[in-house]
Design a protein around this motif. Structure first.
Motif, short mmCIF file in Angstrom:
data_model
loop_
_atom_site.label_atom_id
_atom_site.label_comp_id
_atom_site.label_asym_id
_atom_site.label_seq_id
_atom_site.Cartn_x
_atom_site.Cartn_y
_atom_site.Cartn_z
N GLU A 297 -22.62 13.94 -4.66
CA GLU A 297 -22.98 14.51 -5.95
C GLU A 297 -22.59 15.99 -5.99
O GLU A 297 -22.87 16.72 -5.03
CB GLU A 297 -24.49 14.38 -6.20
CG GLU A 297 -24.94 12.97 -6.53
CD GLU A 297 -24.59 12.57 -7.96
OE1 GLU A 297 -24.37 13.46 -8.79
OE2 GLU A 297 -24.53 11.36 -8.22
N PRO A 298 -21.96 16.46 -7.07
CA PRO A 298 -21.63 17.88 -7.17
C PRO A 298 -22.89 18.74 -7.15
O PRO A 298 -23.96 18.33 -7.62
CB PRO A 298 -20.93 18.00 -8.53
CG PRO A 298 -20.48 16.61 -8.86
CD PRO A 298 -21.47 15.69 -8.23
N VAL A 299 -22.78 19.92 -6.59
CA VAL A 299 -23.89 20.86 -6.56
C VAL A 299 -24.26 21.24 -7.99
O VAL A 299 -23.39 21.44 -8.84
CB VAL A 299 -23.51 22.13 -5.77
CG1 VAL A 299 -24.62 23.18 -5.83
CG2 VAL A 299 -23.19 21.76 -4.32
N ALA A 300 -25.57 21.32 -8.27
CA ALA A 300 -26.03 21.65 -9.62
C ALA A 300 -25.43 22.97 -10.09
O ALA A 300 -25.36 23.94 -9.33
CB ALA A 300 -27.56 21.72 -9.64
N LYS A 301 -25.01 23.00 -11.34
CA LYS A 301 -24.44 24.19 -11.99
C LYS A 301 -23.16 24.68 -11.34
O LYS A 301 -22.76 25.83 -11.52
CB LYS A 301 -25.48 25.31 -12.04
CG LYS A 301 -26.69 24.97 -12.89
CD LYS A 301 -27.63 26.16 -13.01
CE LYS A 301 -28.83 25.79 -13.91
NZ LYS A 301 -29.78 26.91 -14.03
N SER A 302 -22.52 23.83 -10.53
CA SER A 302 -21.22 24.22 -9.94
C SER A 302 -20.15 24.13 -11.02
O SER A 302 -20.31 23.45 -12.03
CB SER A 302 -20.87 23.29 -8.78
OG SER A 302 -20.77 21.95 -9.24
N SER A 303 -19.03 24.82 -10.81
CA SER A 303 -17.94 24.79 -11.78
C SER A 303 -17.27 23.41 -11.76
O SER A 303 -17.32 22.69 -10.76
CB SER A 303 -16.91 25.86 -11.46
OG SER A 303 -16.22 25.54 -10.26
N VAL A 304 -16.61 23.06 -12.86
CA VAL A 304 -15.88 21.79 -12.93
C VAL A 304 -14.80 21.76 -11.86
O VAL A 304 -14.61 20.77 -11.16
CB VAL A 304 -15.27 21.59 -14.33
CG1 VAL A 304 -14.33 20.38 -14.35
CG2 VAL A 304 -16.36 21.41 -15.38
N ALA A 305 -14.08 22.88 -11.70
CA ALA A 305 -12.96 22.94 -10.76
C ALA A 305 -13.42 22.76 -9.32
O ALA A 305 -12.73 22.14 -8.50
CB ALA A 305 -12.22 24.26 -10.91
N GLN A 306 -14.60 23.30 -8.97
CA GLN A 306 -15.08 23.28 -7.59
C GLN A 306 -15.26 21.85 -7.09
O GLN A 306 -15.00 21.55 -5.92
CB GLN A 306 -16.40 24.05 -7.49
CG GLN A 306 -16.88 24.26 -6.06
CD GLN A 306 -18.16 25.07 -6.02
OE1 GLN A 306 -18.62 25.60 -7.04
NE2 GLN A 306 -18.76 25.18 -4.85
N PHE A 307 -15.75 20.96 -7.96
CA PHE A 307 -15.96 19.56 -7.57
C PHE A 307 -15.15 18.63 -8.48
O PHE A 307 -15.63 17.56 -8.86
CB PHE A 307 -17.45 19.21 -7.63
CG PHE A 307 -18.26 19.81 -6.52
CD1 PHE A 307 -18.40 19.14 -5.31
CD2 PHE A 307 -18.87 21.04 -6.67
CE1 PHE A 307 -19.14 19.69 -4.28
CE2 PHE A 307 -19.62 21.60 -5.65
CZ PHE A 307 -19.76 20.93 -4.45
N LEU A 308 -13.93 19.05 -8.83
CA LEU A 308 -13.12 18.27 -9.75
C LEU A 308 -12.89 16.83 -9.29
O LEU A 308 -13.07 15.88 -10.07
CB LEU A 308 -11.79 18.98 -10.00
CG LEU A 308 -10.85 18.36 -11.04
CD1 LEU A 308 -11.51 18.30 -12.41
CD2 LEU A 308 -9.54 19.16 -11.12
N PRO A 309 -12.51 16.58 -8.02
CA PRO A 309 -12.30 15.18 -7.60
C PRO A 309 -13.57 14.34 -7.68
O PRO A 309 -13.54 13.18 -8.13
CB PRO A 309 -11.80 15.31 -6.15
CG PRO A 309 -11.32 16.71 -6.02
CD PRO A 309 -12.18 17.52 -6.94
N GLU A 310 -14.71 14.93 -7.24
CA GLU A 310 -15.97 14.18 -7.27
C GLU A 310 -16.39 13.88 -8.71
O GLU A 310 -16.80 12.75 -9.04
CB GLU A 310 -17.08 14.98 -6.58
CG GLU A 310 -16.93 15.10 -5.06
CD GLU A 310 -16.00 16.22 -4.63
OE1 GLU A 310 -15.80 16.39 -3.41
OE2 GLU A 310 -15.45 16.93 -5.50
N ARG A 311 -16.31 14.89 -9.57
CA ARG A 311 -16.68 14.69 -10.98
C ARG A 311 -15.79 13.64 -11.64
O ARG A 311 -16.27 12.82 -12.43
CB ARG A 311 -16.57 16.02 -11.73
CG ARG A 311 -17.63 17.04 -11.36
CD ARG A 311 -17.43 18.35 -12.12
NE ARG A 311 -18.41 19.35 -11.76
CZ ARG A 311 -19.63 19.44 -12.26
NH1 ARG A 311 -20.01 18.55 -13.17
NH2 ARG A 311 -20.46 20.38 -11.88
N SER A 312 -14.51 13.66 -11.31
CA SER A 312 -13.58 12.69 -11.90
C SER A 312 -13.99 11.27 -11.58
O SER A 312 -14.04 10.40 -12.47
CB SER A 312 -12.16 12.95 -11.38
OG SER A 312 -11.72 14.25 -11.68
#
Length: 569
Positions: free
Chosen positions: A364-379
């Motif tokens: 899970e991406p870190v809360a309030k992290s930028s889209v770019a920082q966890f782009l693969p996970e968010r995708s």
């Protein structure tokens, strides 16, 4: 190229398990083993064969038909990492350009790693590609000097994405030309696959479009093939022995890029390089050239051992994914979700189980992290959520579906497909204004995505805005000139224009030209989607074909739309 087999006068059609295309960079001037580089595989049923390639489809239709249960290889052919890995696995890596896959996450060292991994010399070039897009979407050819700068643009979406989308949702932007890098950034930001691939840039032998033309092009050679199995010699063999595929070659032709090779030493920018190398461009004007028979034969000889074996082994199963990609959690999760998407219609519960397994593999991406920082996970997480929503939609549980699509967009606001699906939901419940907003966002993020243009046209039509509906169609035609749903919307807009009181202000010549355009649009819609065509559509068609003084005899037809059933896998 589909349906049951029929008999011709000269005998029975050959039943094939798959027919497809192979796009290649080919240069016979290179030494053997380096002349042929396979760029992509594709399904012949969804491929377009322009100009010099038109005979291929005619040849297939006259000699072949699909078996009742063709092999399913979309998961492999529609993902460039899967395609490359199958070539390597089956011992045919030499037929592919040198290729490496990377996570869609920018780091300052990424460009250097790419150049080192692919052994790119100073002044050399690479091709950046999204794994799961076709038609040139997301393809960026870039030199070593520009690589880091381009990667930053592609892998660092704007943090204020909502503001960016707000700017891009106007009708004016719908028809506005975008620069190459601007459009490719949109494709990259919106993509759901956690990886991208980088290929060493390969060239073909220079080809002239016409024999008397001095211009030479770096084209892509497209060959078409059919895979089939010969009839079993006995009932035992038929039941217990799976025979290997045999391959028939259907022909080939050159697809040429927009611009010829430069004749001087002028420095080229990103757009120049792209336009002279990439042959999959979206326009009505497709440039092609014939291929000498001896060159086609060399390609056939090289690919004949490879393709039957690759397609025989190319069923991407859950077991294969868990074995081969067990150490690549992000791609493993995406691959499991892609397989689940392929089975959701026939095996819904199993698909939901795979989506759950895929979700559990992603951090899970870190809360309030930028889209770019966890782009693969968010995708990947967004991809899973939007596909679970599709499962609910298939059960007509639209509120559940909308909840999953909202979740998909919450974690990854750039997901163009989820914006489109939200638009589909709003259309379903009659909120056309909200649906329009969603479709405009989907188009802004993925301008080559056909479905939101058609959804947008339908919503404008349903709320009675013929001018905006036609604008949506015109925007669609710039990329998909023969899209049947958009042609139907355009034809119906013209029909309703004639019914409006204001039509009497059109000149006789203007009315004649408009009616002819409506007839052409509806005729193309009818020919390309005969399953959608009904009696109401036929009346509209006959009305526009009829002489001016005969049209009052036709009964007025109620406004209606063709329902879009497509869900991106």
């Amino acid at each position: 190229g589909s349906g049951g087999c029929a008999k011709l006068a000269h005998g029975e059609l050959i039943s094939v398990n798959f027919w497809g295309i192979c796009d290649i960079k080919y240069d016979p001037r290179n030494r053997k083993g380096e002349r042929i580089r396979v760029l992509e595989l594709g399904d012949g049923r969804s491929s377009r064969f322009s100009h010099h390639g038109r005979y291929i489809k005619e040849k297939f239709d006259s000699r072949y038909c699909m078996v009742r249960a063709p092999i399913k290889r979309a998961v492999m052919t529609e993902n460039k990492k899967f395609t490359h890995d199958m070539f390597v696995q089956e011992g045919f890596a030499s037929l592919r350009p040198p290729t490496v896959a990377y996570e869609r996450r920018y780091t300052p060292s990424l460009a250097g790693s790419i150049l080192k991994d692919l052994e790119i010399p100073r002044g050399g070039a690479v091709v950046l590609k999204l794994c799961n897009r076709s038609r040139g979407a997301g393809v960026v050819v870039v030199t070593d000097a520009e690589l880091d700068n381009v990667l930053q643009k592609l892998l660092l979406p704007p943090e204020n994405l909502e503001d960016w989308l707000e700017e891009k949702r106007t009708a004016k932007d719908l028809l506005q030309e975008k620069s190459l890098i601007e459009e490719q950034c949109n494709h990259w930001w919106a993509n759901e696959c956690p990886l991208f691939v980088v290929e060493k840039c390969c060239s073909s032998i220079p080809v002239a479009k016409d024999t008397d033309s001095p211009e030479l092009f770096d084209g892509t050679l497209r060959v078409a093939f059919a895979l089939h199995r010969s009839k079993a010699a006995s009932k035992y063999q038929e039941e217990y022995q799976v025979k290997p595929f045999e391959i028939d070659w259907l022909g080939g032709y050159w697809k040429l890029p927009k611009t010829p090779l430069p004749t001087n030493g002028d420095k080229e920018n990103l757009q120049n390089i792209h336009d002279r190398i990439v042959s999959s461009f979206n326009s009505v004007d497709k440039r092609t050239a014939p291929v000498p028979d001896e060159q086609l034969q060399e390609v056939y000889d090289a690919l004949t051992p490879a393709l039957p074996q690759i397609f025989s082994s190319g069923a991407i199963s859950v077991q294969m994914i868990m074995n081969v990609y067990r150490k690549e959690n992000l791609f493993c999760a995406f691959a499991l979700a892609r397989v689940a998407a392929a089975m959701r219609v026939d095996h819904l519960e199993r698909a939901l189980g795979l989506f759950d397994l895929a979700r559990r593999k992603v951090q899970e991406p870190v809360a309030k992290s930028s889209v770019a920082q966890f782009l693969p996970e968010r995708s990947v997480l967004s991809y899973v959520d939007r596909n679970v929503g599709v499962c609910s939609a298939l059960l007509q549980k639209w509120e559940d579906a909308a909840r999953h699509w909202r979740s998909s967009l919450h974690i990854f606001p750039a997901n163009a497909t989820s914006h489109y699906l939200q638009g589909k939901y709003f259309q379903e419940i009659g909120k056309y204004n909200e649906a329009v907003e969603c479709h405009m966002r989907a188009i802004a993020l993925d301008p080559d995505f056909k479905l939101p243009y058609q959804g947008l046209g339908n919503c404008h039509l349903l709320r009675g805005d013929l001018e905006e509906a036609m604008q949506a169609c015109l925007a669609c035609f710039r990329r998909h000139p023969d899209a049947p749903f958009a042609q139907f919307i355009a034809g119906q807009c013209i029909y309703r224009t004639f019914l409006a009181p204001t039509s009497r202000y059109l000149s006789p010549e203007g009315r004649k030209i408009l009616a002819e355009k409506g007839v052409r649009a509806l005729d193309m819609a009818r020919r390309r989607s005969p399953e959608q065509w009904n009696e109401t559509d036929q009346v509209m068609f006959e009305y526009l074909k009829a002489p001016e003084d005969q049209r009052s005899k036709f009964p007025t037809q109620e406004l209606h739309i063709w329902r879009l059933h497509g869900y991106r896998p």
